[in-house]
Enzyme design. Structure first.
Site, PDB file in Angstrom:
ATOM      1  N   CYS A 111       2.772  -5.986  -0.514  1.00 46.74           N
ATOM      2  CA  CYS A 111       2.159  -4.663  -0.682  1.00 46.74           C
ATOM      3  C   CYS A 111       1.899  -4.488  -2.162  1.00 46.74           C
ATOM      4  O   CYS A 111       2.798  -4.108  -2.927  1.00 46.74           O
ATOM      5  CB  CYS A 111       3.035  -3.545  -0.138  1.00 46.74           C
ATOM      6  SG  CYS A 111       2.187  -1.936  -0.182  1.00 46.74           S
ATOM      7  N   CYS A 140      -5.829  -5.284  -2.111  1.00 45.15           N
ATOM      8  CA  CYS A 140      -4.919  -4.698  -1.123  1.00 45.15           C
ATOM      9  C   CYS A 140      -4.775  -5.690   0.017  1.00 45.15           C
ATOM     10  O   CYS A 140      -5.783  -6.143   0.578  1.00 45.15           O
ATOM     11  CB  CYS A 140      -5.482  -3.378  -0.591  1.00 45.15           C
ATOM     12  SG  CYS A 140      -4.541  -2.665   0.777  1.00 45.15           S
TER      13      CYS A 140
END
Length: 276
Positions: free
Chosen positions: A97, A215
């Protein structure tokens, strides 16, 4: 009454010897739906090229919306997740993440990776550790990149924070497009077929590389190669950079087709630090 058909045992594929299989651990947000599809697909292509097999084993940390509060809470669960996934005796752990780490401030990937490595070691199952945040900046550095443009799914304040983090690591961010999707499940539903057109909107004059998805939750694998072919500079994503560092940690040279030059084997990973 139906019954299973008869078949010969010889028709079942023989399992690969244990020595030819590597276990990879992932720590992902609870709402992540992309990293556990894109990474196995990349490593499936590696298996096609080399014969070496990989299995993936995940621990999940609660996070639904991409905001500072939930990101901070997710980072706080990293040690527990690391201990849990290390029970699978994985050889490397990837903290998947990017924004959760970068939201904690400059250089946060170093501390996050150290926390994960310590937790795995204290659980009696030490492993090499990378993070998508650390992998992105280290991979750009190892490629000799100085100027970069990026696409993110985040809201503008978080996108600016990512830009500031990357700038703080010594790169010039020429441009960044923020798609402004706050719900993490919605990020995972974004269509990668839209990325070539989005990338055309980036300012790219003089850039050394484009980060097509800053991302790991924003699907991008299907677009990486075509965007790289179109714009003529290396195109990477948070996911491909993470895969690149996993290979480095394992001592395996990537040989993946159709995912950009980074994973094709033409970019040797320079010596650098990974947490152990």
């Amino acid at each position: 009454m139906s019954s299973l058909p008869d078949f010969a045992l010889s028709e079942c594929p023989a399992p690969a010897p244990a020595a030819d299989t590597t276990r990879v651990g992932l720590i992902v947000p609870s709402s992540n739906t992309t990293m556990e599809t894109e990474l196995p697909e990349l490593f499936r292509r590696q298996t096609e090229a080399t014969g070496h097999r990989y299995t993936f084993h995940s621990a999940r940390a609660g996070m639904r919306r991409v905001n500072p509060e939930e990101l901070r809470a997710m980072v706080g669960k990293a040690a527990d997740c690391a201990a849990a996934v290390s029970d699978a005796d994985v050889e490397v752990i990837a903290y998947a993440c990017l924004v959760a780490v970068m939201a904690q401030g400059p250089g946060a990937h170093i501390q996050a990776e150290a926390v994960i490595a310590k937790a795995a070691a204290e659980n009696g199952r030490p492993a090499a550790v990378t993070s998508s945040a650390g992998a992105l900046v280290r991979t750009l550095r190892s490629m000799g990149v100085r100027r970069v443009s990026m696409v993110t799914p985040y809201m503008r304040p978080l996108t600016q924070m990512v830009c500031d983090y990357v700038t703080g690591e010594g790169f010039e961010v020429v441009d960044a497009i923020a798609l402004e999707v706050a719900d993490n499940l919605a990020v995972g539903r974004l269509n990668p077929e839209n990325l070539p057109e989005i990338a055309r909107g980036l300012k790219r004059n003089g850039v050394d590389a484009v980060v097509l998805s800053a991302c790991v939750q924003m699907p991008s694998l299907a677009a990486v190669q075509c965007v790289e072919d179109e714009i003529g500079v290396p195109v990477i994503t948070a996911a491909t950079a993470t895969a690149f560092e996993i290979f480095f940690a394992l001592g395996h040279r990537p040989a993946i087709k159709g995912a950009g030059s980074l994973l094709s084997g033409v970019w040797p990973r320079q010596a650098g630090s990974l947490a152990v």
